[in-house]
Enzyme design. Structure first.
Site, PDB file in Angstrom:
ATOM      1  N   HIS A   1       0.771  -0.980  -0.155  1.00  0.00           N
ATOM      2  CA  HIS A   1       0.167  -0.013  -0.029  1.00  0.00           C
ATOM      3  C   HIS A   1       0.870   1.217  -0.057  1.00  0.00           C
ATOM      4  CE1 HIS A   1      -2.967  -2.792   2.201  1.00  0.00           C
ATOM      5  NE2 HIS A   1      -2.785  -3.140   0.931  1.00  0.00           N
TER       6      HIS A   1
HETATM    7  C1  LIG Z   1       0.344  -8.348  -4.336  1.00  0.00           C
HETATM    8  C2  LIG Z   1      -0.841  -7.218  -4.018  1.00  0.00           C
HETATM    9  C3  LIG Z   1      -1.755  -7.360  -3.099  1.00  0.00           C
HETATM   10  C4  LIG Z   1      -2.866  -6.247  -2.794  1.00  0.00           C
HETATM   11  N1  LIG Z   1      -3.636  -6.664  -1.978  1.00  0.00           N
HETATM   12  C5  LIG Z   1      -4.789  -5.416  -1.714  1.00  0.00           C
HETATM   13  C6  LIG Z   1      -5.967  -5.655  -1.493  1.00  0.00           C
HETATM   14  O1  LIG Z   1      -6.346  -6.937  -0.983  1.00  0.00           O
HETATM   15  N2  LIG Z   1      -6.829  -4.757  -1.204  1.00  0.00           N
HETATM   16  C7  LIG Z   1      -6.409  -3.462  -1.743  1.00  0.00           C
HETATM   17  O2  LIG Z   1      -7.596  -2.616  -1.808  1.00  0.00           O
HETATM   18  N3  LIG Z   1      -5.519  -3.336  -2.083  1.00  0.00           N
HETATM   19  C8  LIG Z   1      -4.411  -4.333  -2.395  1.00  0.00           C
HETATM   20  N4  LIG Z   1      -3.142  -4.047  -2.864  1.00  0.00           N
HETATM   21  C9  LIG Z   1      -2.934  -2.665  -3.479  1.00  0.00           C
HETATM   22  C10 LIG Z   1      -3.842  -2.005  -4.377  1.00  0.00           C
HETATM   23  O3  LIG Z   1      -3.937  -2.929  -5.263  1.00  0.00           O
HETATM   24  C11 LIG Z   1      -3.162  -0.929  -5.244  1.00  0.00           C
HETATM   25  O4  LIG Z   1      -2.841   0.149  -4.250  1.00  0.00           O
HETATM   26  C12 LIG Z   1      -4.025  -0.287  -6.204  1.00  0.00           C
HETATM   27  O5  LIG Z   1      -4.338  -0.979  -7.070  1.00  0.00           O
HETATM   28  C13 LIG Z   1      -3.183   0.856  -6.840  1.00  0.00           C
HETATM   29  O6  LIG Z   1      -3.785   1.418  -7.925  1.00  0.00           O
HETATM   30  P1  LIG Z   1      -3.084   2.677  -8.750  1.00  0.00           P
HETATM   31  O7  LIG Z   1      -4.079   2.950  -9.660  1.00  0.00           O
HETATM   32  O8  LIG Z   1      -2.390   3.571  -7.820  1.00  0.00           O
HETATM   33  O9  LIG Z   1      -1.804   2.063  -9.294  1.00  0.00           O
HETATM   34  P2  LIG Z   1      -1.782   0.420 -10.073  1.00  0.00           P
HETATM   35  O10 LIG Z   1      -3.023  -0.324  -9.982  1.00  0.00           O
HETATM   36  O11 LIG Z   1      -0.579  -0.207  -9.778  1.00  0.00           O
HETATM   37  O12 LIG Z   1      -1.718   0.751 -11.775  1.00  0.00           O
HETATM   38  C14 LIG Z   1      -0.611   1.471 -12.230  1.00  0.00           C
HETATM   39  C15 LIG Z   1      -0.581   1.007 -13.812  1.00  0.00           C
HETATM   40  O13 LIG Z   1       0.174   1.616 -14.603  1.00  0.00           O
HETATM   41  C16 LIG Z   1       1.124   0.785 -15.240  1.00  0.00           C
HETATM   42  N5  LIG Z   1       2.291   1.414 -15.576  1.00  0.00           N
HETATM   43  C17 LIG Z   1       3.326   1.942 -14.803  1.00  0.00           C
HETATM   44  N6  LIG Z   1       4.223   2.313 -15.509  1.00  0.00           N
HETATM   45  C18 LIG Z   1       3.891   2.549 -16.866  1.00  0.00           C
HETATM   46  C19 LIG Z   1       4.491   3.139 -17.830  1.00  0.00           C
HETATM   47  N7  LIG Z   1       5.667   3.668 -17.853  1.00  0.00           N
HETATM   48  N8  LIG Z   1       3.612   2.987 -19.206  1.00  0.00           N
HETATM   49  C20 LIG Z   1       2.581   2.539 -19.152  1.00  0.00           C
HETATM   50  N9  LIG Z   1       1.888   1.943 -17.901  1.00  0.00           N
HETATM   51  C21 LIG Z   1       2.435   2.014 -16.814  1.00  0.00           C
HETATM   52  C22 LIG Z   1       1.173  -0.391 -14.310  1.00  0.00           C
HETATM   53  O14 LIG Z   1       1.538  -1.587 -15.383  1.00  0.00           O
HETATM   54  C23 LIG Z   1      -0.105  -0.269 -13.875  1.00  0.00           C
HETATM   55  O15 LIG Z   1      -0.745  -1.192 -14.609  1.00  0.00           O
HETATM   56  C24 LIG Z   1      -2.597  -5.053  -3.457  1.00  0.00           C
HETATM   57  C25 LIG Z   1      -1.456  -4.803  -4.155  1.00  0.00           C
HETATM   58  C26 LIG Z   1      -0.760  -5.895  -4.524  1.00  0.00           C
HETATM   59  C27 LIG Z   1       0.644  -5.803  -5.464  1.00  0.00           C
END
Ligand SMILES: Cc1cc2nc3c(=O)[nH]c(=O)nc-3n(C[C@H](O)[C@H](O)[C@H](O)COP(=O)(O)OP(=O)(O)OC[C@H]3O[C@@H](n4cnc5c(N)ncnc54)[C@H](O)[C@@H]3O)c2cc1C
Ligand SMILES: *[C@@H]1O[C@H](CO)[C@@H](O)[C@H](O)[C@H]1NC(C)=O
Ligand SMILES: *[C@@H]1O[C@H](CO)[C@@H](O)[C@H](O)[C@H]1NC(C)=O
Ligand SMILES: *[C@@H]1O[C@H](CO)[C@@H](O)[C@H](O)[C@H]1NC(C)=O
Ligand SMILES: *[C@@H]1O[C@H](CO)[C@@H](O)[C@H](O)[C@H]1NC(C)=O
Length: 653
Positions: free
Chosen positions: A586
């Site tokens: 997180h």
């Molecule tokens: C193993 C794991 C278990 C988790 N368990 C939970 C849970 O049970 N419940 C919960 O609420 N949260 C959980 N989390 C946390 C939660 O999933 C994340 O905090 C949340 O999904 C983050 O959202 P975001 O939109 O910030 O980023 P992300 O969902 O990480 O999305 C970022 C995206 O940007 C893409 N990206 C990055 N760099 C580039 C680039 N240069 N060019 C193009 N694309 C790019 C990535 O590939 C990714 O798809 C977990 C996370 C992980 C890794």
């Protein structure tokens, strides 16, 4: 005597990712074990002959609509990163068919197995994640914590454990009180409302389609959103014991996402019909016919294009099929690449701390403290209780040999495959050493497992959970060998408001390098003390009649590097917590939001990068403070909220 060290047991030589795919394909061998074989057998009638083509056969895809061969060269909005926030944002912005949106994602679309809740830990060893490692902390024998992040259309919501939590109202109100203003005006007072709970609640309601045995009828829940939120369809008796034990110690059984009281409850997950409901499934999959929403998977942004004189962001560069492309944004570029890649991309593009960028040889566009704040939620999975009855906890071995189980999952009914890593219950507690004056702000979340990290083990187990956490197999075998794959219970404490603050910086100016990640875990004594207080509370829970019915006993073998301490002393637990430290992924605050008078803020309360025009960051990296939430739901509502902010800016309805 103790070194101020964190030993994450990410022993690099012991990792399991060495044989994952070439050419972006997952190797068959990744899935060659009992758990998948059950599913594969069940599917065998459907599968093509050659297994390696299977993943194509079963994977989702996002062709450009209208038989387009190439994306346009210009869109109204270009969004980088199709994660929890990016998917929600892209969907909502493209509701107006006059608005063209390009969503660029480095990873691939989901496939059949990413839908299976029980397989969540497996994907941490595949190319559905970015294999980031934390830099060694001082004193750490070359052991580095593993920080996987989702790399998929759907982002981390494709590999996460699906736990749905909103955070406590008081925590969001504090974010608002910091000066993160909004537009909310009541009759006599201008409320500082941008991220106050009243304001964010609106978005949680917009997000969720709750089906929770009646809880969904409460006014702070909704049945009209798009993200299914449900209970896990199967459970063990250990969940009942957890809730009863909680009651005995004064924790009511509640809807833990309800704003009014702290308590224990059944875990709520973003799942439906036993299937994962990622942000992609919810927000993109069903809108493929929108001509104005283009999704480019397997395309990696390498730079944000910004005019150094006017400070106007006007497009991005990205690499697709090994070719560098440019795409222009008529209105805005939006970075939703998550808490590690978003700050990395900003810094690569000249937005970051002046000295650091100059060390990296990157021309400065805007001097901002990108990456200088990082909070994470760490946990301790090493307090494990043995039980005297058999067949009460989940066991991968018992469940997956059973073909009926796989078939019942295929049919959308309950089976072992529906459990997100065995997580069953969530409990919020405030330990006696909490120094937060507000009684409604907990300092620990307890995650009750219908088993433990040993439930994936034994001779034939996949060991996927421990591998996902990169726990050292030799340490596990040496310590827990005698009880591997037996019936156990554990409650994993997660530290909600760490006082230790980390940071992130570039390794160099190559967009393909992983940035340097400094967790700085447990550097503040209070964080360790909170863990110890939580462990004591878990022991009290285990001592209550509901757990004593099953003869719950703390497994008394010390971890090898903690043998010099008296087992079960505070010193022992300090050593153990520093040894088996596992992040729950997180990470937040690396592009944190703040008002103009906050020198540390990277984006303003409308998520616009300070000093730059036409550029916002919309993902979990903007969350400025620690919140009592797993971060998928907060990420999603940030996407939904940002869509409203952007539409207001451009007068789009
Ligand atoms: C193993 C794991 C278990 C988790 N368990 C939970 C849970 O049970 N419940 C919960 O609420 N949260 C959980 N989390 C946390 C939660 O999933 C994340 O905090 C949340 O999904 C983050 O959202 P975001 O939109 O910030 O980023 P992300 O969902 O990480 O999305 C970022 C995206 O940007 C893409 N990206 C990055 N760099 C580039 C680039 N240069 N060019 C193009 N694309 C790019 C990535 O590939 C990714 O798809 C977990 C996370 C992980 C890794
Ligand atoms: C699958 O596992 C079995 C038993 O461990 C092994 O004999 C077999 O070679 C493996 N198959 C592949 C394709 O890796
Ligand atoms: C789209 O644009 C056209 C032409 O400018 C306009 O007539 C129409 O009302 C717009 N539609 C929406 C949904 O904004
Ligand atoms: C274990 O429990 C499950 C369900 O509670 C039951 O279906 C199964 O038959 C049991 N297995 C054994 C070996 O007792
Ligand atoms: C487990 O231990 C409890 C408490 O000692 C006892 O009441 C119960 O009968 C035991 N169960 C079994 C199956 O031995």
């Amino acid at each position: 005597m103790l070194k101020s060290a964190v030993l994450c047991f990410a022993i690099l030589s012991n990792t399991v990712n060495s044989d994952y795919g070439k050419n972006g394909r997952i190797y068959w061998s990744e899935f060659n074990n009992t758990m998948e074989n059950g599913i594969l057998d069940a599917l065998s009638g459907l599968l093509p002959e050659r297994p390696e083509s299977m993943f194509d056969f079963l994977s989702d895809s996002y062709p450009l609509p209208g038989n387009l061969k190439q994306p346009y060269s210009e869109y109204d909005f270009v969004i980088v990163g199709a994660g929890s926030a990016g998917c929600a944002l892209a969907q909502k912005l493209s509701k107006n068919r006059n608005t063209t949106v390009l969503l660029i994602e480095a990873g691939r679309p989901e496939m059949l197995f990413t839908d299976v809740p029980a397989l969540a830990p497996y994907f941490q060893s595949t190319d559905y994640v970015w294999h980031y490692y934390m830099e060694p902390q001082p004193g750490m024998d070359n052991q580095r914590c593993f920080w996987p992040r989702g790399k998929a259309v759907g982002g981390s919501s494709v590999v996460n454990y699906m736990i749905y939590t909103r955070g406590r109202p008081r925590e969001w109100d504090r974010i608002a009180a910091d000066g993160n203003y909004g537009w909310y005006v009541t009759d006599w007072i201008i409320k500082l409302h941008f991220m106050s709970y009243d304001d964010v609640l609106k978005y949680f309601l917009e997000m969720e389609k709750a089906k929770l045995d009646g809880y969904e009828k409460n006014p702070y829940r909704s049945r009209d959103g798009e993200t299914p939120v449900e209970f896990v369809p199967i459970k063990t008796k250990l969940l009942d014991a957890f809730l009863e034990a909680g009651n005995i110690l004064g924790h009511p059984t509640v809807d833990y996402n309800a704003p009014n009281e702290l308590g224990f409850g059944k875990v709520q997950v973003t799942m439906s019909n036993s299937r994962r409901q990622s942000a992609a499934k919810v927000y993109l999959h069903s809108h493929k016919n929108r001509k104005n929403l283009h999704v480019l998977a397997e395309s990696r942004a390498t730079k944000i294009l910004i005019d150094p004189v006017t400070k106007q962001a006007y497009g991005i560069e990205y690499v697709r099929n090994k070719l560098l492309h440019t795409v222009y944004a008529r209105k805005e570029v939006i970075i939703s690449a998550g808490p590690i890649a978003s700050p990395q991309l900003l810094m690569l593009s000249g937005i970051g701390p002046r000295n650091h960028l100059s060390e990296m040889g990157i021309p400065l566009v805007q001097d901002l403290l990108v990456g200088r704040n990082l909070y994470d939620h760490i946990s301790f999975p090493g307090i494990i209780f043995t039980l005297n009855e058999t067949n009460i906890s989940f066991s991968e071995n018992r469940a997956t040999g059973d073909l009926a189980n796989a078939i019942s999952w295929m049919k959308g009914s309950d089976s072992f495959y529906s459990t997100p890593g065995g997580v069953e219950g969530i409990g919020y507690i405030k330990t006696p050493i909490s120094d937060d004056p507000d009684q409604t702000v907990p300092d620990i979340e307890l995650i009750s497992i219908g088993g433990s990290i040993l439930s994936d083990g034994g001779n034939t187990g996949s060991k996927a959970i421990r591998k996902g956490m990169r726990l050292s197999e030799s340490l596990i075998t040496e310590t827990y060998g005698p009880i591997d794959d037996t019936d156990t219970w554990s409650a994993i404490p997660m530290l909600l408001h760490p006082k230790s603050v980390g940071h992130i910086e570039l390794r160099n100016n190559n967009p393909y390098s992983h940035p340097k990640l400094y967790g700085n875990y447990l550097s503040q004594k209070h964080d360790v003390a909170t863990f110890i207080a939580a462990i004591r509370h878990v022991q009290q829970l285990a001592a209550t009649p509901p757990f004593q019915r099953f003869g719950a006993k703390l497994y008394p073998v010390p971890l090898r590097n903690c043998q010099s301490f008296t087992f079960d002393s505070d010193e022992y637990w300090e050593c153990a917590v520093r040894t088996l430290t596992a992040t729950l992924h997180h990470q937040v605050a690396t592009c944190r939001m703040g008002p103009d008078n906050d020198p540390g803020a990277v984006v303003d309360p409308e998520l616009r990068v300070r000093g730059i025009y036409g550029l916002r960051v919309v993902d979990t990296s903007v969350i400025p403070r620690t919140i009592s939430a797993h971060t998928h739901a907060p990420g999603t509502i940030i996407g939904l909220k940002a869509a409203d902010l952007i539409k207001t800016s451009w007068n789009i309805n």
